[in-house]
Enzyme design. Structure first.
Site, PDB file in Angstrom:
ATOM      1  N   SER A 104     112.593 108.191   4.158  1.00  0.00           N
ATOM      2  CA  SER A 104     113.867 107.759   3.594  1.00  0.00           C
ATOM      3  C   SER A 104     114.990 107.855   4.624  1.00  0.00           C
ATOM      4  O   SER A 104     114.963 107.208   5.646  1.00  0.00           O
ATOM      5  CB  SER A 104     114.173 108.579   2.336  1.00  0.00           C
ATOM      6  OG  SER A 104     115.244 108.044   1.614  1.00  0.00           O
ATOM      7  N   ASP A 241     119.652 102.986   3.502  1.00  0.00           N
ATOM      8  CA  ASP A 241     118.998 104.010   4.314  1.00  0.00           C
ATOM      9  C   ASP A 241     117.651 103.473   4.781  1.00  0.00           C
ATOM     10  O   ASP A 241     117.325 102.305   4.557  1.00  0.00           O
ATOM     11  CB  ASP A 241     118.856 105.325   3.544  1.00  0.00           C
ATOM     12  CG  ASP A 241     117.961 105.195   2.325  1.00  0.00           C
ATOM     13  OD1 ASP A 241     117.812 104.072   1.817  1.00  0.00           O
ATOM     14  OD2 ASP A 241     117.404 106.223   1.875  1.00  0.00           O
ATOM     15  N   ASP A 243     114.487 103.578   3.996  1.00  0.00           N
ATOM     16  CA  ASP A 243     113.533 102.893   3.122  1.00  0.00           C
ATOM     17  C   ASP A 243     114.232 102.088   2.035  1.00  0.00           C
ATOM     18  O   ASP A 243     113.591 101.542   1.143  1.00  0.00           O
ATOM     19  CB  ASP A 243     112.543 103.883   2.508  1.00  0.00           C
ATOM     20  CG  ASP A 243     113.175 104.794   1.463  1.00  0.00           C
ATOM     21  OD1 ASP A 243     114.403 105.011   1.525  1.00  0.00           O
ATOM     22  OD2 ASP A 243     112.438 105.293   0.592  1.00  0.00           O
ATOM     23  N   ASP A 245     116.141 102.771  -0.547  1.00  0.00           N
ATOM     24  CA  ASP A 245     116.181 103.129  -1.961  1.00  0.00           C
ATOM     25  C   ASP A 245     117.560 103.639  -2.371  1.00  0.00           C
ATOM     26  O   ASP A 245     117.774 103.994  -3.526  1.00  0.00           O
ATOM     27  CB  ASP A 245     115.094 104.150  -2.308  1.00  0.00           C
ATOM     28  CG  ASP A 245     115.278 105.507  -1.634  1.00  0.00           C
ATOM     29  OD1 ASP A 245     116.151 105.626  -0.737  1.00  0.00           O
ATOM     30  OD2 ASP A 245     114.535 106.442  -1.981  1.00  0.00           O
TER      31      ASP A 245
END
Length: 448
Positions: A104, A241, A243, A245
């Site tokens: 992440s 960010d 990834d 999410d």
């Protein structure tokens, strides 16, 4: 021993904490646990595997794929895609299991493994514990046609982007937006989705090389986006960010619009269109009091949970709510997604700006952020934070002093001998004074 699974999968320093051997063992154990739970009953099991562009994701992907296939699971490699894309494709393709390799917003040397159940939802704690318990056990290995087959899916990008475009309630023609992709998994999908919806898109940090993910960019380093929005005279900026999410935003003046403000904007948009079920939004205990006050004024109920998007999602499911999120920018829109989706959040935010004709600054002005001070008190007995008389007396005194104009929150860390002291107040000086006074009491009363 500490639990291997955290609130968002298994994370650690790649090739030290999170090794190829660990990734392979986790994948084999996951296949066994889900198989014995009946998830694969009556058919040949199939998994989809995606990753963010970290260099370590390449060998970890190979390990996960090898583990699943050796346990008899057919594997479809999705390549580099955002976490919410993997969640969506797990559900839309009918896969029995989804796996995402990402840490992440963490720096590049870290990586992580997230497992998703059928439908694209996070695994229950009970299943995660069972997977952890089964690692390294002896097992009967399939042979011949029983081993899993591995293939690549070249349609995941288009399927996910088309889903984002379909989710938008209106187009964004005439809007200029700068998007910081954090050199991450959404470096292609996010700009493409916004362009298809009519926005003029300027990208920054959209050239991942495996080493530069989250490096001085993205939602944890908002300064570059603020400069670019002002320099390009854009209507707003979006920060993702690694990834993708989570999503934070910047208004035309370069001011940060955080997850609480985004949640407020979307709550009002959904309320006005009749899509906010139960007139309720789910947030965490760390949401700014200004958000709660704004929702009260608008007669929207706020249900608060522990910190962590999994707890937000659990409360949403239990109450049948459609919107939830965190101050960090994790926003869950359950009509369209099973997890936080930064690009989907950006789509809905731009849709509201375009639909109302108002600036993001005006829309975000629906709530006023109270000054919030967080002090981490280290090396203390966190187990006594909720029962120590001196600490509880100090908290009660501070709460009385603040009245309706602020609040106090003590949160023991889940992983360290540490207590987080958070204070909100009408003025920054008051918040600092009370927070540091409470921190002194915690440090002296709970010392190890």
């Amino acid at each position: 021993m500490a639990r291997l699974f955290g609130t968002d999968g298994v994370r650690g320093l790649a090739n030290v904490d999170l090794t190829a051997e660990l990734a392979l063992d986790l994948s084999v154990a996951a296949a066994h646990v889900l198989g014995e739970a009946g998830a694969f009953e009556g058919h040949r099991p199939r998994a989809v595997v995606g990753r963010d562009p970290r260099a370590s994701g390449e060998f970890l992907e190979a390990a996960v794929v090898a583990g699943l296939a050796s346990a008899g699971v057919d594997v479809v490699r999705l390549g580099v895609l955002p976490t919410p894309a993997v969640a969506y494709l797990t559900g839309s393709t009918g896969a029995d299991l989804g796996v995402m390799l990402s840490a992440s917003h963490n720096p590049m040397p870290d990586n992580g493994i997230k497992f998703l159940a059928r439908g694209g939802i996070k695994l229950d704690d009970v299943i995660e514990d069972a997977i952890e318990a089964r690692m390294g056990e002896e097992w009967q290995r399939p042979t011949g046609s029983g081993v899993g087959r591995v293939s690549d899916d070249g349609q995941g990008f288009e399927t996910y982007v088309s889903h984002l475009v379909r989710s938008a309630p209106n187009r964004f023609d005439g809007l200029k937006v700068v998007i910081d992709c954090a050199n991450g998994a959404a470096s292609q999908t996010a700009p493409e989705a916004l362009r298809r919806l009519g926005a003029e898109v300027i990208t920054i940090a959209a050239a991942p090389d495996g080493l530069n993910i989250n490096l001085d960019c993205g939602s944890t380093h908002i300064e570059g986006l603020q400069r670019e929005v002002i320099g390009h005279r854009a209507d707003l900026g979006i920060a993702l960010d690694g990834d993708a999410d989570r999503c934070l935003a910047v208004d035309a003046n370069g001011e940060l619009v955080d997850g609480d403000q985004i949640l407020a904007v979307l709550a009002l948009a959904m309320r006005d269109s009749g899509r906010l079920s139960n007139d309720t939004v789910v947030a965490t205990v760390m949401s700014n009091l200004g958000f709660v006050q704004a929702m009260v004024r608008e007669r929207i109920a706020v249900e608060q949970t522990k910190v962590g998007d999994r707890y937000v999602l659990e409360a949403m499911k239990a109450g049948g709510h459609k919107l939830g999120g965190e101050q960090s920018g994790h926003v869950i829109l359950s009509d369209h997604a099973t997890t936080g989706d930064g690009t989907l959040t950006a789509v809905m935010l731009l849709a509201r700006v375009a639909q109302t004709g108002k600036s993001l600054a005006d829309l975000a002005g629906a709530m006023t952020r109270l000054p919030q001070v967080l002090v981490n008190v280290k090396n203390v007995d966190k187990s006594r934070a909720g029962s120590d008389p001196a600490v509880q007396s100090a908290v009660a005194e501070a709460t009385t002093r603040l009245g309706d104009t602020g609040r106090v929150l003590l949160r023991p860390s889940g992983t360290e001998p540490l207590v987080r002291v958070m204070v909100e107040a009408e003025s920054s000086d008051t918040a600092h004074e009370i927070a540091h006074s409470l921190a002194d009491v915690v440090a002296s009363s709970l010392k190890l």
